[in-house]
Design a protein around this motif. Structure first.
Motif, PDB file in Angstrom:
ATOM      1  N   PHE A  90     -27.295  21.492 -39.401  1.00  0.00           N
ATOM      2  CA  PHE A  90     -26.872  22.894 -39.464  1.00  0.00           C
ATOM      3  C   PHE A  90     -27.638  23.520 -40.641  1.00  0.00           C
ATOM      4  O   PHE A  90     -27.682  24.857 -40.548  1.00  0.00           O
ATOM      5  CB  PHE A  90     -25.479  22.706 -39.647  1.00  0.00           C
ATOM      6  N   ARG A  91     -27.595  22.999 -41.691  1.00  0.00           N
ATOM      7  CA  ARG A  91     -28.487  23.769 -42.950  1.00  0.00           C
ATOM      8  C   ARG A  91     -29.953  23.945 -42.542  1.00  0.00           C
ATOM      9  O   ARG A  91     -30.435  24.895 -42.876  1.00  0.00           O
ATOM     10  CB  ARG A  91     -28.379  22.788 -44.191  1.00  0.00           C
ATOM     11  N   LEU A  92     -30.516  22.845 -41.963  1.00  0.00           N
ATOM     12  CA  LEU A  92     -32.085  23.193 -41.481  1.00  0.00           C
ATOM     13  C   LEU A  92     -32.234  24.263 -40.737  1.00  0.00           C
ATOM     14  O   LEU A  92     -33.139  25.113 -40.874  1.00  0.00           O
ATOM     15  CB  LEU A  92     -32.460  21.691 -40.912  1.00  0.00           C
ATOM     16  N   SER A  97     -26.872  32.368 -39.895  1.00  0.00           N
ATOM     17  CA  SER A  97     -27.540  33.548 -39.486  1.00  0.00           C
ATOM     18  C   SER A  97     -27.739  34.022 -38.185  1.00  0.00           C
ATOM     19  O   SER A  97     -27.740  35.242 -37.761  1.00  0.00           O
ATOM     20  CB  SER A  97     -29.137  33.517 -39.794  1.00  0.00           C
ATOM     21  N   HIS A  98     -27.184  33.127 -37.056  1.00  0.00           N
ATOM     22  CA  HIS A  98     -27.041  33.636 -35.813  1.00  0.00           C
ATOM     23  C   HIS A  98     -25.579  33.693 -35.295  1.00  0.00           C
ATOM     24  O   HIS A  98     -25.344  33.483 -34.088  1.00  0.00           O
ATOM     25  CB  HIS A  98     -27.728  32.395 -34.641  1.00  0.00           C
ATOM     26  N   PHE A 107     -26.098  27.088 -28.001  1.00  0.00           N
ATOM     27  CA  PHE A 107     -27.049  26.328 -27.925  1.00  0.00           C
ATOM     28  C   PHE A 107     -27.288  25.464 -29.394  1.00  0.00           C
ATOM     29  O   PHE A 107     -27.877  24.472 -29.198  1.00  0.00           O
ATOM     30  CB  PHE A 107     -28.269  27.247 -27.542  1.00  0.00           C
ATOM     31  N   ALA A 108     -27.138  26.258 -30.481  1.00  0.00           N
ATOM     32  CA  ALA A 108     -27.177  25.472 -31.911  1.00  0.00           C
ATOM     33  C   ALA A 108     -25.991  24.262 -31.797  1.00  0.00           C
ATOM     34  O   ALA A 108     -26.524  22.877 -32.269  1.00  0.00           O
ATOM     35  CB  ALA A 108     -27.056  26.492 -33.087  1.00  0.00           C
ATOM     36  N   MET A 109     -25.174  24.557 -31.279  1.00  0.00           N
ATOM     37  CA  MET A 109     -23.893  23.459 -31.375  1.00  0.00           C
ATOM     38  C   MET A 109     -24.617  22.284 -30.616  1.00  0.00           C
ATOM     39  O   MET A 109     -24.509  21.159 -31.003  1.00  0.00           O
ATOM     40  CB  MET A 109     -22.668  23.992 -30.919  1.00  0.00           C
ATOM     41  N   LEU A 110     -24.898  22.677 -29.528  1.00  0.00           N
ATOM     42  CA  LEU A 110     -25.179  21.633 -28.477  1.00  0.00           C
ATOM     43  C   LEU A 110     -26.439  20.660 -29.119  1.00  0.00           C
ATOM     44  O   LEU A 110     -26.405  19.623 -28.935  1.00  0.00           O
ATOM     45  CB  LEU A 110     -25.625  22.286 -27.220  1.00  0.00           C
TER      46      LEU A 110
END
Length: 409
Positions: A90-92, A97-98, A107-110
Protein backbone atom coordinates in the motif's frame (compact mmCIF):
# COMPACT_ATOMS: atom_id res chain seq x y z
CA UNK A 1 -6.95 -0.21 13.46
CA UNK A 2 -5.03 -2.50 15.85
CA UNK A 3 -8.33 -3.67 17.37
CA UNK A 4 -10.69 -3.48 14.37
CA UNK A 5 -8.62 -5.47 11.85
CA UNK A 6 -8.10 -8.60 14.03
CA UNK A 7 -11.81 -8.58 14.94
CA UNK A 8 -12.90 -8.21 11.30
CA UNK A 9 -10.51 -10.99 10.31
CA UNK A 10 -12.55 -13.41 12.41
CA UNK A 11 -15.41 -13.06 9.90
CA UNK A 12 -13.79 -15.69 7.70
CA UNK A 13 -13.96 -18.76 5.52
CA UNK A 14 -11.41 -21.61 5.01
CA UNK A 15 -11.33 -22.58 1.32
CA UNK A 16 -8.29 -24.93 1.68
CA UNK A 17 -8.71 -26.65 5.00
CA UNK A 18 -7.66 -25.22 8.35
CA UNK A 19 -4.48 -23.38 7.37
CA UNK A 20 -5.28 -20.70 4.83
CA UNK A 21 -8.18 -18.37 5.71
CA UNK A 22 -9.92 -15.48 3.89
CA UNK A 23 -11.63 -12.85 6.10
CA UNK A 24 -12.81 -9.23 6.13
CA UNK A 25 -9.67 -7.93 7.83
CA UNK A 26 -8.03 -6.68 4.59
CA UNK A 27 -10.92 -4.37 3.52
CA UNK A 28 -11.02 -2.88 7.02
CA UNK A 29 -7.26 -2.39 7.02
CA UNK A 30 -7.44 -0.84 3.55
CA UNK A 31 -9.85 1.85 4.80
CA UNK A 32 -7.69 2.68 7.78
CA UNK A 33 -4.56 2.94 5.63
CA UNK A 34 -6.43 5.15 3.18
CA UNK A 35 -6.79 7.86 5.84
CA UNK A 36 -3.41 7.50 7.54
CA UNK A 37 -0.48 9.82 6.95
CA UNK A 38 2.06 8.47 4.47
CA UNK A 39 4.95 8.17 6.92
CA UNK A 40 2.89 6.16 9.43
CA UNK A 41 1.67 3.44 7.07
CA UNK A 42 4.57 0.99 7.56
CA UNK A 43 4.50 1.31 11.36
CA UNK A 44 0.72 0.95 11.40
CA UNK A 45 0.99 -2.14 9.21
CA UNK A 46 3.64 -3.69 11.45
CA UNK A 47 1.64 -3.09 14.64
CA UNK A 48 -1.60 -4.33 13.05
CA UNK A 49 0.11 -7.46 11.72
CA UNK A 50 1.51 -8.15 15.20
CA UNK A 51 -1.93 -7.58 16.72
CA UNK A 52 -3.53 -10.05 14.29
CA UNK A 53 -0.80 -12.60 15.03
CA UNK A 54 -1.15 -12.29 18.83
CA UNK A 55 -4.97 -12.17 18.69
CA UNK A 56 -5.28 -15.36 16.64
CA UNK A 57 -2.62 -17.16 18.65
CA UNK A 58 -4.34 -16.17 21.88
CA UNK A 59 -7.73 -17.36 20.63
CA UNK A 60 -6.32 -20.68 19.47
CA UNK A 61 -4.40 -21.26 22.73
CA UNK A 62 -7.48 -20.40 24.82
CA UNK A 63 -9.66 -22.78 22.80
CA UNK A 64 -7.22 -25.71 22.71
CA UNK A 65 -5.15 -25.87 25.90
CA UNK A 66 -3.19 -28.86 24.72
CA UNK A 67 -2.11 -27.00 21.57
CA UNK A 68 1.65 -26.57 21.34
CA UNK A 69 2.40 -22.83 21.62
CA UNK A 70 5.28 -23.05 19.09
CA UNK A 71 3.01 -24.79 16.59
CA UNK A 72 0.35 -22.12 17.14
CA UNK A 73 2.93 -19.40 16.50
CA UNK A 74 4.06 -21.03 13.26
CA UNK A 75 0.44 -21.50 12.26
CA UNK A 76 -0.18 -17.71 12.31
CA UNK A 77 3.16 -16.43 11.01
CA UNK A 78 1.76 -16.34 7.42
CA UNK A 79 -1.03 -14.02 8.61
CA UNK A 80 1.58 -11.67 10.10
CA UNK A 81 3.46 -11.72 6.79
CA UNK A 82 0.22 -11.09 4.86
CA UNK A 83 -0.82 -7.96 6.78
CA UNK A 84 2.67 -6.51 6.94
CA UNK A 85 3.13 -7.12 3.18
CA UNK A 86 -0.28 -5.53 2.61
CA UNK A 87 0.81 -2.30 4.34
CA UNK A 88 4.19 -2.26 2.58
CA UNK A 89 2.58 -2.68 -0.85
CA UNK A 90 0.00 0.00 0.00
CA UNK A 91 2.84 2.36 0.92
CA UNK A 92 4.91 1.39 -2.13
CA UNK A 93 2.16 2.17 -4.64
CA UNK A 94 0.89 5.13 -2.55
CA UNK A 95 -2.76 4.32 -3.10
CA UNK A 96 -3.80 7.42 -1.10
CA UNK A 97 -2.95 9.61 -4.09
CA UNK A 98 -5.62 7.82 -6.16
CA UNK A 99 -8.39 7.64 -3.58
CA UNK A 100 -10.60 10.07 -5.52
CA UNK A 101 -10.61 7.63 -8.47
CA UNK A 102 -12.80 4.73 -7.42
CA UNK A 103 -11.82 2.44 -10.29
CA UNK A 104 -8.13 2.99 -9.54
CA UNK A 105 -8.71 2.22 -5.85
CA UNK A 106 -10.55 -0.99 -6.79
CA UNK A 107 -7.71 -2.22 -9.00
CA UNK A 108 -5.13 -1.22 -6.36
CA UNK A 109 -7.06 -3.18 -3.70
CA UNK A 110 -7.24 -6.19 -6.03
CA UNK A 111 -3.53 -6.09 -6.87
CA UNK A 112 -2.39 -5.61 -3.26
CA UNK A 113 -4.72 -8.36 -2.04
CA UNK A 114 -3.50 -10.86 -4.66
CA UNK A 115 0.16 -10.00 -4.09
CA UNK A 116 -0.18 -10.30 -0.30
CA UNK A 117 -2.08 -13.59 -0.69
CA UNK A 118 0.72 -14.89 -2.92
CA UNK A 119 3.32 -14.04 -0.29
CA UNK A 120 1.23 -15.70 2.43
CA UNK A 121 0.70 -18.81 0.31
CA UNK A 122 4.44 -19.03 -0.33
CA UNK A 123 5.13 -18.92 3.44
CA UNK A 124 2.41 -21.55 3.94
CA UNK A 125 4.08 -23.73 1.32
CA UNK A 126 7.42 -23.45 3.09
CA UNK A 127 5.96 -24.21 6.51
CA UNK A 128 3.15 -26.67 5.72
CA UNK A 129 3.79 -27.74 2.10
CA UNK A 130 0.32 -26.71 0.92
CA UNK A 131 -0.37 -27.49 -2.73
CA UNK A 132 -2.93 -25.46 -4.70
CA UNK A 133 -5.05 -26.50 -7.67
CA UNK A 134 -6.28 -24.26 -10.47
CA UNK A 135 -9.70 -24.09 -8.79
CA UNK A 136 -8.08 -22.94 -5.55
CA UNK A 137 -6.26 -20.12 -7.36
CA UNK A 138 -9.48 -19.15 -9.14
CA UNK A 139 -11.28 -18.99 -5.81
CA UNK A 140 -8.58 -16.74 -4.33
CA UNK A 141 -8.97 -14.37 -7.29
CA UNK A 142 -12.76 -14.33 -6.97
CA UNK A 143 -12.54 -13.57 -3.24
CA UNK A 144 -10.02 -10.79 -3.91
CA UNK A 145 -12.45 -9.37 -6.48
CA UNK A 146 -15.28 -9.55 -3.96
CA UNK A 147 -13.25 -7.73 -1.33
CA UNK A 148 -12.29 -5.08 -3.89
CA UNK A 149 -15.95 -4.64 -4.74
CA UNK A 150 -16.77 -4.17 -1.05
CA UNK A 151 -14.10 -1.47 -0.72
CA UNK A 152 -15.23 0.38 -3.86
CA UNK A 153 -18.89 0.19 -2.80
CA UNK A 154 -18.16 1.56 0.68
CA UNK A 155 -15.96 4.32 -0.74
CA UNK A 156 -18.70 5.26 -3.16
CA UNK A 157 -21.21 5.45 -0.29
CA UNK A 158 -18.83 7.67 1.67
CA UNK A 159 -18.35 9.98 -1.30
CA UNK A 160 -22.11 10.21 -1.87
CA UNK A 161 -22.56 11.09 1.79
CA UNK A 162 -19.82 13.73 1.56
CA UNK A 163 -21.44 15.18 -1.57
CA UNK A 164 -24.82 15.28 0.17
CA UNK A 165 -23.32 17.01 3.22
CA UNK A 166 -21.48 19.49 1.00
CA UNK A 167 -24.64 20.19 -1.00
CA UNK A 168 -26.58 20.77 2.21
CA UNK A 169 -23.90 23.16 3.46
CA UNK A 170 -23.91 25.08 0.15
CA UNK A 171 -27.72 25.29 0.22
CA UNK A 172 -27.68 26.66 3.76
CA UNK A 173 -24.96 29.13 2.78
CA UNK A 174 -26.95 30.29 -0.25
CA UNK A 175 -30.05 30.72 1.92
CA UNK A 176 -28.03 32.80 4.35
CA UNK A 177 -26.65 34.99 1.54
CA UNK A 178 -30.12 35.46 0.06
CA UNK A 179 -31.50 36.64 3.39
CA UNK A 180 -28.45 38.84 4.00
CA UNK A 181 -28.72 40.61 0.65
CA UNK A 182 -32.50 40.98 1.05
CA UNK A 183 -31.78 42.73 4.37
CA UNK A 184 -29.41 45.06 2.53
CA UNK A 185 -32.27 45.93 0.19
CA UNK A 186 -34.33 46.99 3.20
CA UNK A 187 -31.49 49.17 4.48
CA UNK A 188 -31.03 50.87 1.09
CA UNK A 189 -34.72 51.82 1.07
CA UNK A 190 -34.33 53.62 4.38
CA UNK A 191 -30.95 55.05 3.43
CA UNK A 192 -32.42 56.48 0.24
CA UNK A 193 -35.17 58.12 2.30
CA UNK A 194 -32.51 59.51 4.65
CA UNK A 195 -30.64 61.00 1.68
CA UNK A 196 -33.79 62.76 0.53
CA UNK A 197 -34.45 64.09 4.04
CA UNK A 198 -30.84 65.24 4.37
CA UNK A 199 -31.08 67.08 1.05
CA UNK A 200 -34.24 68.87 2.21
CA UNK A 201 -32.67 69.69 5.59
CA UNK A 202 -29.59 71.15 3.84
CA UNK A 203 -31.76 73.40 1.68
CA UNK A 204 -33.91 74.53 4.59
CA UNK A 205 -30.93 75.29 6.84
CA UNK A 206 -29.26 77.25 4.01
CA UNK A 207 -32.44 79.25 3.44
CA UNK A 208 -32.50 79.93 7.18
CA UNK A 209 -28.90 81.17 6.94
CA UNK A 210 -29.82 83.49 4.02
CA UNK A 211 -32.78 84.91 5.94
CA UNK A 212 -30.73 85.52 9.08
CA UNK A 213 -27.89 86.99 7.03
CA UNK A 214 -30.21 89.54 5.44
CA UNK A 215 -31.38 90.60 8.89
CA UNK A 216 -27.75 90.68 10.05
CA UNK A 217 -28.70 88.29 12.85
CA UNK A 218 -25.74 86.95 14.93
CA UNK A 219 -27.08 83.36 14.60
CA UNK A 220 -26.61 83.37 10.82
CA UNK A 221 -23.13 81.86 11.03
CA UNK A 222 -24.45 79.08 13.28
CA UNK A 223 -27.13 78.34 10.70
CA UNK A 224 -24.43 78.17 8.02
CA UNK A 225 -22.37 75.73 10.12
CA UNK A 226 -25.47 73.61 10.65
CA UNK A 227 -26.12 73.53 6.91
CA UNK A 228 -22.51 72.45 6.36
CA UNK A 229 -22.75 69.60 8.89
CA UNK A 230 -25.99 68.34 7.38
CA UNK A 231 -24.35 68.48 3.95
CA UNK A 232 -21.41 66.40 5.24
CA UNK A 233 -23.81 63.83 6.70
CA UNK A 234 -25.59 63.64 3.34
CA UNK A 235 -22.28 63.04 1.54
CA UNK A 236 -21.31 60.28 3.97
CA UNK A 237 -24.68 58.61 3.47
CA UNK A 238 -24.27 58.90 -0.29
CA UNK A 239 -20.98 57.00 -0.11
CA UNK A 240 -22.59 54.28 2.04
CA UNK A 241 -25.55 54.09 -0.34
CA UNK A 242 -23.22 53.80 -3.35
CA UNK A 243 -21.31 50.96 -1.66
CA UNK A 244 -24.49 49.04 -0.84
CA UNK A 245 -25.81 49.62 -4.35
CA UNK A 246 -22.65 48.12 -5.85
CA UNK A 247 -23.14 45.00 -3.73
CA UNK A 248 -26.73 44.42 -4.78
CA UNK A 249 -26.74 45.79 -8.34
CA UNK A 250 -24.66 43.04 -10.02
CA UNK A 251 -27.61 40.76 -10.66
CA UNK A 252 -27.50 37.51 -12.59
CA UNK A 253 -30.11 34.93 -13.66
CA UNK A 254 -29.48 33.16 -10.34
CA UNK A 255 -30.92 36.19 -8.54
CA UNK A 256 -34.35 35.34 -9.96
CA UNK A 257 -36.40 32.49 -8.52
CA UNK A 258 -39.83 31.01 -9.06
CA UNK A 259 -42.65 31.98 -6.70
CA UNK A 260 -42.80 28.43 -5.32
CA UNK A 261 -39.05 28.44 -4.53
CA UNK A 262 -39.27 31.81 -2.77
CA UNK A 263 -42.16 30.70 -0.58
CA UNK A 264 -40.41 27.42 0.21
CA UNK A 265 -37.21 29.24 1.15
CA UNK A 266 -39.11 31.63 3.41
CA UNK A 267 -40.84 28.72 5.14
CA UNK A 268 -37.52 26.89 5.69
CA UNK A 269 -35.86 29.97 7.19
CA UNK A 270 -38.77 30.73 9.51
CA UNK A 271 -39.19 27.11 10.61
CA UNK A 272 -35.69 27.42 12.06
CA UNK A 273 -36.59 30.80 13.54
CA UNK A 274 -39.67 29.32 15.25
CA UNK A 275 -37.57 26.50 16.71
CA UNK A 276 -35.05 29.05 17.99
CA UNK A 277 -37.92 30.90 19.73
CA UNK A 278 -39.13 27.55 21.15
CA UNK A 279 -42.47 27.83 19.38
CA UNK A 280 -44.44 25.13 17.61
CA UNK A 281 -45.54 26.76 14.37
CA UNK A 282 -47.20 25.06 11.40
CA UNK A 283 -46.45 26.73 8.06
CA UNK A 284 -48.82 26.58 5.08
CA UNK A 285 -48.05 28.08 1.68
CA UNK A 286 -49.87 28.27 -1.65
CA UNK A 287 -49.30 29.92 -5.03
CA UNK A 288 -52.29 30.76 -7.22
CA UNK A 289 -52.11 31.73 -10.89
CA UNK A 290 -49.10 32.11 -13.19
CA UNK A 291 -46.06 33.98 -11.95
CA UNK A 292 -42.84 34.95 -13.74
CA UNK A 293 -39.49 34.51 -11.96
CA UNK A 294 -39.16 37.19 -9.27
CA UNK A 295 -36.09 39.06 -8.10
CA UNK A 296 -35.24 37.09 -4.98
CA UNK A 297 -33.76 39.84 -2.80
CA UNK A 298 -36.57 42.33 -3.39
CA UNK A 299 -39.26 39.70 -2.84
CA UNK A 300 -37.64 38.23 0.27
CA UNK A 301 -37.05 41.65 1.84
CA UNK A 302 -40.84 42.00 1.94
CA UNK A 303 -42.03 38.47 2.58
CA UNK A 304 -39.50 37.43 5.21
CA UNK A 305 -40.27 40.51 7.32
CA UNK A 306 -43.97 39.73 7.31
CA UNK A 307 -43.49 36.03 8.08
CA UNK A 308 -40.93 36.57 10.85
CA UNK A 309 -43.30 39.12 12.43
CA UNK A 310 -46.08 36.53 12.18
CA UNK A 311 -43.90 33.95 13.97
CA UNK A 312 -43.11 36.45 16.74
CA UNK A 313 -46.83 37.26 17.15
CA UNK A 314 -47.71 33.63 17.94
CA UNK A 315 -47.60 33.01 21.73
CA UNK A 316 -46.45 29.38 21.89
CA UNK A 317 -48.22 27.34 19.26
CA UNK A 318 -50.11 28.23 16.09
CA UNK A 319 -49.94 28.54 12.32
CA UNK A 320 -48.65 30.89 9.64
CA UNK A 321 -50.28 30.79 6.21
CA UNK A 322 -48.69 32.40 3.13
CA UNK A 323 -50.62 32.92 -0.09
CA UNK A 324 -49.45 34.48 -3.34
CA UNK A 325 -52.12 35.32 -5.91
CA UNK A 326 -51.72 36.63 -9.44
CA UNK A 327 -54.09 39.46 -10.47
CA UNK A 328 -53.12 40.52 -14.00
CA UNK A 329 -50.71 43.47 -13.54
CA UNK A 330 -50.62 43.10 -9.76
CA UNK A 331 -49.92 40.39 -7.25
CA UNK A 332 -51.53 39.92 -3.87
CA UNK A 333 -49.44 38.62 -1.01
CA UNK A 334 -51.24 37.39 2.10
CA UNK A 335 -49.60 36.43 5.39
CA UNK A 336 -52.02 35.15 8.00
CA UNK A 337 -51.08 34.11 11.55
CA UNK A 338 -52.99 32.74 14.52
CA UNK A 339 -51.71 35.37 16.92
CA UNK A 340 -53.86 37.69 18.99
CA UNK A 341 -55.95 40.28 17.17
CA UNK A 342 -54.63 43.86 17.00
CA UNK A 343 -56.76 46.59 18.54
CA UNK A 344 -57.92 49.57 16.47
CA UNK A 345 -55.71 52.06 18.31
CA UNK A 346 -52.61 50.00 17.47
CA UNK A 347 -53.61 49.53 13.83
CA UNK A 348 -53.14 53.26 13.24
CA UNK A 349 -49.51 53.26 14.37
CA UNK A 350 -48.34 49.67 13.74
CA UNK A 351 -46.43 50.69 10.59
CA UNK A 352 -44.70 53.62 12.32
CA UNK A 353 -40.92 53.24 12.98
CA UNK A 354 -40.21 52.34 16.60
CA UNK A 355 -43.69 51.10 17.45
CA UNK A 356 -43.77 47.61 18.97
CA UNK A 357 -45.96 45.40 21.15
CA UNK A 358 -43.27 42.68 21.45
CA UNK A 359 -40.91 42.30 24.40
CA UNK A 360 -38.31 39.67 25.22
CA UNK A 361 -38.11 37.64 28.45
CA UNK A 362 -36.14 40.45 30.15
CA UNK A 363 -38.79 43.01 29.20
CA UNK A 364 -36.72 44.69 26.47
CA UNK A 365 -38.78 45.93 23.48
CA UNK A 366 -37.99 44.93 19.88
CA UNK A 367 -36.73 47.59 17.47
CA UNK A 368 -40.15 48.11 15.88
CA UNK A 369 -38.78 48.74 12.39
CA UNK A 370 -39.76 45.50 10.61
CA UNK A 371 -43.25 46.55 9.50
CA UNK A 372 -42.01 50.10 8.90
CA UNK A 373 -39.51 48.62 6.41
CA UNK A 374 -42.30 46.73 4.71
CA UNK A 375 -44.50 49.84 4.49
CA UNK A 376 -41.65 51.89 3.04
CA UNK A 377 -40.83 49.29 0.38
CA UNK A 378 -44.50 48.84 -0.58
CA UNK A 379 -45.00 52.60 -0.87
CA UNK A 380 -41.85 52.85 -2.96
CA UNK A 381 -43.36 50.44 -5.48
CA UNK A 382 -46.74 52.27 -5.43
CA UNK A 383 -48.44 49.36 -3.70
CA UNK A 384 -50.70 49.11 -0.67
CA UNK A 385 -50.64 47.17 2.58
CA UNK A 386 -53.49 46.63 5.02
CA UNK A 387 -54.11 44.81 8.25
CA UNK A 388 -57.28 42.82 8.97
CA UNK A 389 -58.41 41.09 12.14
CA UNK A 390 -60.17 37.85 11.29
CA UNK A 391 -61.80 35.21 13.46
CA UNK A 392 -58.90 33.43 15.14
CA UNK A 393 -56.20 35.06 12.99
CA UNK A 394 -54.57 38.29 11.82
CA UNK A 395 -54.05 39.00 8.10
CA UNK A 396 -51.48 41.27 6.47
CA UNK A 397 -52.32 41.80 2.81
CA UNK A 398 -50.10 43.48 0.24
CA UNK A 399 -51.18 44.51 -3.26
CA UNK A 400 -48.26 45.52 -5.44
CA UNK A 401 -47.45 45.82 -9.17
CA UNK A 402 -45.92 42.60 -10.51
CA UNK A 403 -43.24 44.69 -12.23
CA UNK A 404 -41.81 45.58 -8.81
CA UNK A 405 -40.41 42.06 -8.40
CA UNK A 406 -39.30 41.50 -12.00
CA UNK A 407 -36.27 43.75 -11.72
CA UNK A 408 -33.78 44.67 -9.02
CA UNK A 409 -35.12 46.83 -6.25
Amino acid sequence: MIFAVPAAGELKIYPFGEVFRIGLGPPVMFFFLLYLRKERIIWAGLLTAAAVFLFRTGLETASFHEQDLILSFSHHVPAFIYYFSYACLFRLFYVKSHRNRLLGVGFAMLGIDLASNSIELFIDYLLFEISLSFNDIKEIILIALARSFIVVSLLNMLKLNEAHTREKHITERNEYMLMLVSSLYEETVYLKKTLTDAEEATKESYHLYRSLKQEDHPASQEALKLAGKIHDIKKDNQRIYAGLSNVITNESPKDFMSAEELLQLTVQINEKYAIALKKKVTFLSAVSGEHPPYHAYTFLSLLNNLVSNAVEAIPKEGFVQIKLLSQQEHIELQVRNSGLSISDKYQKVIFEPGFTTKYDEQGNPSTGIGLAHVKEIVNGFHGSIELKNEQGSVLFQINIPVQAFMQKG
